[in-house]
Design a protein around this motif. Sequence first.
Motif, PDB file in Angstrom:
ATOM      1  N   UNK A  86       0.826  -1.214   0.000  1.00 18.78           N
ATOM      2  CA  UNK A  86       0.000   0.000   0.000  1.00 18.78           C
ATOM      3  C   UNK A  86       0.860   1.264   0.000  1.00 18.78           C
ATOM      4  N   UNK A  87       1.861   1.301   0.876  1.00 15.86           N
ATOM      5  CA  UNK A  87       2.683   2.501   0.945  1.00 15.86           C
ATOM      6  C   UNK A  87       3.508   2.670  -0.332  1.00 15.86           C
ATOM      7  N   UNK A  88       3.831   1.539  -0.979  1.00 15.43           N
ATOM      8  CA  UNK A  88       4.540   1.611  -2.267  1.00 15.43           C
ATOM      9  C   UNK A  88       3.648   2.302  -3.300  1.00 15.43           C
ATOM     10  N   UNK A  89       2.345   1.910  -3.302  1.00 14.52           N
ATOM     11  CA  UNK A  89       1.388   2.495  -4.246  1.00 14.52           C
ATOM     12  C   UNK A  89       1.220   3.984  -3.994  1.00 14.52           C
ATOM     13  N   UNK A  90       1.105   4.350  -2.720  1.00 17.90           N
ATOM     14  CA  UNK A  90       0.927   5.759  -2.358  1.00 17.90           C
ATOM     15  C   UNK A  90       2.148   6.558  -2.811  1.00 17.90           C
ATOM     16  N   UNK A  91       3.295   5.969  -2.585  1.00 17.78           N
ATOM     17  CA  UNK A  91       4.535   6.652  -2.994  1.00 17.78           C
ATOM     18  C   UNK A  91       4.561   6.861  -4.497  1.00 17.78           C
ATOM     19  N   UNK A  92       4.158   5.825  -5.253  1.00 17.53           N
ATOM     20  CA  UNK A  92       4.145   5.923  -6.701  1.00 17.53           C
ATOM     21  C   UNK A  92       3.140   6.974  -7.145  1.00 17.53           C
ATOM     22  N   UNK A  93       1.978   7.010  -6.446  1.00 20.00           N
ATOM     23  CA  UNK A  93       0.936   7.985  -6.786  1.00 20.00           C
ATOM     24  C   UNK A  93       1.437   9.403  -6.596  1.00 20.00           C
TER      25      UNK A  93
ATOM     26  N   UNK B 164       3.086  14.410  -8.938  1.00 18.06           N
ATOM     27  CA  UNK B 164       4.096  15.469  -8.973  1.00 18.06           C
ATOM     28  C   UNK B 164       4.607  15.665 -10.383  1.00 18.06           C
ATOM     29  N   UNK B 165       4.817  14.563 -11.077  1.00 19.51           N
ATOM     30  CA  UNK B 165       5.284  14.605 -12.465  1.00 19.51           C
ATOM     31  C   UNK B 165       4.255  15.289 -13.354  1.00 19.51           C
ATOM     32  N   UNK B 166       2.970  14.924 -13.163  1.00 17.42           N
ATOM     33  CA  UNK B 166       1.904  15.519 -13.970  1.00 17.42           C
ATOM     34  C   UNK B 166       1.774  17.017 -13.682  1.00 17.42           C
ATOM     35  N   UNK B 167       1.851  17.377 -12.408  1.00 19.94           N
ATOM     36  CA  UNK B 167       1.740  18.785 -12.030  1.00 19.94           C
ATOM     37  C   UNK B 167       2.865  19.576 -12.694  1.00 19.94           C
ATOM     38  N   UNK B 168       4.046  18.991 -12.709  1.00 19.89           N
ATOM     39  CA  UNK B 168       5.186  19.657 -13.349  1.00 19.89           C
ATOM     40  C   UNK B 168       4.947  19.855 -14.819  1.00 19.89           C
ATOM     41  N   UNK B 169       4.407  18.807 -15.458  1.00 15.64           N
ATOM     42  CA  UNK B 169       4.135  18.881 -16.900  1.00 15.64           C
ATOM     43  C   UNK B 169       3.101  19.953 -17.206  1.00 15.64           C
TER      44      UNK B 169
END
Length: 100
Positions: free
Chosen positions: A4-11, A16-21
């Motif tokens: 779960x925490x892996x998924x949250x981290x990926x999310x 963040x990547x999308x916001x940057x784009x």
Amino acid sequence: MDPLSLLVGAGIAVSGFLAGRFGTRRRAGERPEQVEPLCTCGHGLAYHDRESQDCHGLVKTAVKFDKVYGAVGYEMRPCTCRRYVGPMPLETFYAPEITD
Ligand SMILES: [Zn+2]
Ligand SMILES: [Zn+2]
């Protein structure tokens, strides 16, 4: 680490990547309105005389040189440009004189 925490981290990474784009895209979209069409001399059409085409702008010219550092002193000199060759901003087009 649980899945779960892996998924949250990926999310978080993806958002963040999308916001940057999107942020970059929005900034890029705003720029053309602020950018003034410039002549090759670096001055806009407003600096150029409508009749004589002479540029009234000033150019930072190197007047003092150092053997090691190169240009170290600058002076504002009148621009030597004699004709505007940059893109024509649409709003500056004016009706041609009626010669009738
Ligand atoms: Zn010019
Ligand atoms: Zn100029």
